[in-house]
Design a protein around this motif. Structure first.
Motif, mmCIF file in Angstrom:
data_model
loop_
_atom_site.group_PDB
_atom_site.id
_atom_site.type_symbol
_atom_site.label_atom_id
_atom_site.label_comp_id
_atom_site.label_asym_id
_atom_site.label_seq_id
_atom_site.Cartn_x
_atom_site.Cartn_y
_atom_site.Cartn_z
ATOM 1 N N SER A 7 2.764 19.183 -3.698
ATOM 2 C CA SER A 7 3.560 20.468 -3.254
ATOM 3 C C SER A 7 4.789 20.559 -4.198
ATOM 4 O O SER A 7 5.257 19.727 -4.848
ATOM 5 C CB SER A 7 3.965 20.181 -1.836
ATOM 6 O OG SER A 7 4.852 19.077 -1.794
ATOM 7 N N ASP A 8 5.365 21.724 -3.873
ATOM 8 C CA ASP A 8 6.797 22.427 -4.432
ATOM 9 C C ASP A 8 6.674 22.144 -6.073
ATOM 10 O O ASP A 8 7.605 21.837 -6.683
ATOM 11 C CB ASP A 8 7.829 21.159 -3.998
ATOM 12 C CG ASP A 8 7.995 21.429 -2.477
ATOM 13 O OD1 ASP A 8 7.845 22.404 -1.823
ATOM 14 O OD2 ASP A 8 8.231 20.298 -1.745
ATOM 15 N N VAL A 9 5.569 22.316 -6.246
ATOM 16 C CA VAL A 9 5.540 22.599 -8.173
ATOM 17 C C VAL A 9 6.024 23.964 -8.380
ATOM 18 O O VAL A 9 5.925 24.853 -7.945
ATOM 19 C CB VAL A 9 4.028 22.362 -8.213
ATOM 20 C CG1 VAL A 9 3.633 22.740 -9.881
ATOM 21 C CG2 VAL A 9 3.295 21.149 -7.893
ATOM 22 N N PRO A 10 7.052 23.699 -9.399
ATOM 23 C CA PRO A 10 7.626 25.084 -10.000
ATOM 24 C C PRO A 10 6.788 25.679 -10.833
ATOM 25 O O PRO A 10 5.811 25.477 -11.210
ATOM 26 C CB PRO A 10 8.936 24.428 -10.732
ATOM 27 C CG PRO A 10 8.319 23.112 -11.223
ATOM 28 C CD PRO A 10 7.372 22.479 -10.260
ATOM 29 N N GLY A 209 -1.156 30.010 -4.048
ATOM 30 C CA GLY A 209 -0.796 28.659 -3.294
ATOM 31 C C GLY A 209 0.181 27.789 -4.176
ATOM 32 O O GLY A 209 1.072 26.920 -3.536
ATOM 33 N N GLY A 210 0.237 27.894 -5.360
ATOM 34 C CA GLY A 210 1.050 27.278 -6.211
ATOM 35 C C GLY A 210 0.759 25.791 -6.262
ATOM 36 O O GLY A 210 1.757 24.895 -6.328
ATOM 37 N N THR A 211 -0.566 25.453 -6.157
ATOM 38 C CA THR A 211 -0.805 23.923 -6.059
ATOM 39 C C THR A 211 -1.900 23.460 -7.246
ATOM 40 O O THR A 211 -2.971 23.241 -6.780
ATOM 41 C CB THR A 211 -1.314 23.773 -4.549
ATOM 42 O OG1 THR A 211 -2.397 24.471 -4.366
ATOM 43 C CG2 THR A 211 -0.299 23.551 -3.527
ATOM 44 N N PRO A 212 -1.473 23.606 -8.321
ATOM 45 C CA PRO A 212 -2.491 23.219 -9.442
ATOM 46 C C PRO A 212 -2.649 21.906 -9.801
ATOM 47 O O PRO A 212 -3.558 21.604 -10.565
ATOM 48 C CB PRO A 212 -1.703 23.798 -10.601
ATOM 49 C CG PRO A 212 -0.100 23.534 -10.313
ATOM 50 C CD PRO A 212 -0.061 23.653 -8.753
ATOM 51 N N PHE A 213 -2.088 20.978 -9.340
ATOM 52 C CA PHE A 213 -2.239 19.429 -9.435
ATOM 53 C C PHE A 213 -2.849 18.855 -7.835
ATOM 54 O O PHE A 213 -2.191 18.968 -6.820
ATOM 55 C CB PHE A 213 -1.035 18.714 -9.537
ATOM 56 C CG PHE A 213 -0.414 18.882 -10.925
ATOM 57 C CD1 PHE A 213 -0.920 18.699 -12.169
ATOM 58 C CD2 PHE A 213 0.928 19.904 -10.727
ATOM 59 C CE1 PHE A 213 -0.176 18.978 -13.318
ATOM 60 C CE2 PHE A 213 1.485 20.196 -11.636
ATOM 61 C CZ PHE A 213 0.894 19.884 -13.063
ATOM 62 N N VAL A 214 -4.133 18.140 -8.036
ATOM 63 C CA VAL A 214 -4.574 17.610 -7.023
ATOM 64 C C VAL A 214 -4.908 16.232 -7.272
ATOM 65 O O VAL A 214 -5.862 15.992 -8.452
ATOM 66 C CB VAL A 214 -6.103 18.247 -6.354
ATOM 67 C CG1 VAL A 214 -6.750 17.619 -5.479
ATOM 68 C CG2 VAL A 214 -5.721 19.875 -5.779
ATOM 69 N N VAL A 215 -4.837 15.323 -6.355
ATOM 70 C CA VAL A 215 -5.058 13.918 -6.728
ATOM 71 C C VAL A 215 -6.265 13.572 -5.723
ATOM 72 O O VAL A 215 -6.462 13.753 -4.631
ATOM 73 C CB VAL A 215 -3.813 12.897 -6.071
ATOM 74 C CG1 VAL A 215 -4.179 11.531 -6.433
ATOM 75 C CG2 VAL A 215 -2.700 13.050 -6.876
ATOM 76 N N VAL A 216 -7.132 13.029 -6.273
ATOM 77 C CA VAL A 216 -8.410 12.483 -5.842
ATOM 78 C C VAL A 216 -8.319 10.783 -5.919
ATOM 79 O O VAL A 216 -8.220 10.062 -6.674
ATOM 80 C CB VAL A 216 -9.630 12.633 -6.624
ATOM 81 C CG1 VAL A 216 -10.979 12.141 -5.712
ATOM 82 C CG2 VAL A 216 -9.855 13.982 -6.944
#
Length: 250
Positions: A7-10, A209-216
């Motif tokens: 979250s809170d990715v610029p 959404g501004g959420t381009p990074f997802v951790v699996v």
């Protein structure tokens, strides 16, 4: 396994340090895989284009004119020119442009995007997505998958796919293993990076959404053979050969 978006990715801009953005938001573990939307990789690499800087050639103008006649909608030949410049080959020119990117991915319009590009007209796909994944893998110490979305033949809708990866094989090779009845598997090769990309896209989304990074977290590749063959070679791609031999009747 568990998936969660950072979250809170610029807003990412040219020159930004993607690894630092990730490290500021999560303590990655050894059993993590990081899925990264290609949009932020492209933005950090400065892969943007303004149409005012593009001059359309004869082929681009011809493609745009044909598409305009088919669809009844105005088509900018400069956009077609950028698609040509980003493509190794065009699989189809009508009723839409289906192209092979320079790194082997086949997609509509060379994957060029007009969404979420606040400071330019167009956003291109990363020039070398696997190279970008390798750099992030070296910096972060976990496997990395660079994702994009594209449509599917025979089905409506888009889904996430992998266009670059590092730190893990692209596929699990089940050939030579057996099913529950002891029958040997002869053809099953599972595209794991595509499956992780599709799962991450459920959280990354397609809009604002501004959420381009997802951790699996806690993904287990298992005790299988691995393969990095993801994009089919031309001689092995019967669908591509058929499409190139087909002429749109419009």
């Amino acid at each position: 396994m568990e998936l969660f978006a950072l979250s809170d990715v610029p807003e990412v801009r040219e020159g930004d340090d993607l690894a630092a953005i990730v490290e500021d938001r999560v303590d990655l573990r050894a059993d993590d895989v990081l899925c990264v939307a290609s949009t932020v990789v492209s933005k950090a690499d400065g892969r943007t284009v303004n149409l005012d800087d593009v001059t359309a050639g004869d082929r681009a103008r011809a493609i745009a004119e044909r598409l305009e006649a088919i669809t009844g909608e105005a088509k900018d030949p400069r956009f077609a020119q950028v698609v040509l410049e980003e493509s190794n080959d065009l699989v189809m020119e009508a009723p839409f442009i289906l192209s092979e990117t320079r790194f082997g991915h086949i997609t509509v319009n060379a994957g060029i995007d007009r969404s979420n590009v606040p400071e330019a007209d167009l956003l291109l796909l990363p020039e070398d997505p696997t190279g970008s994944a390798e750099r992030l893998h070296e910096e972060l110490g976990v496997p990395v998958v660079v994702t994009d979305t594209c449509g599917r033949p025979f089905r409506h809708g888009q889904r996430g796919v992998a266009i670059g990866w590092a730190g893990m094989p692209a596929s699990r090779d089940w050939r030579g293993e057996t099913d529950r009845d002891g029958r040997e598997l002869g053809v099953t090769v599972e595209s794991v990076v595509d499956e992780l990309a599709a799962a991450s896209n459920l959280l990354a989304g397609e809009g604002d959404g501004g959420t381009p990074f997802v951790v699996v977290r806690e993904f287990d590749f298992g005790d299988h053979g691995g393969s990095d063959n993801l994009f089919r070679e031309y001689d092995d791609d019967l669908i591509r050969q058929a499409l190139q031999a087909w002429e749109f009747p419009g």
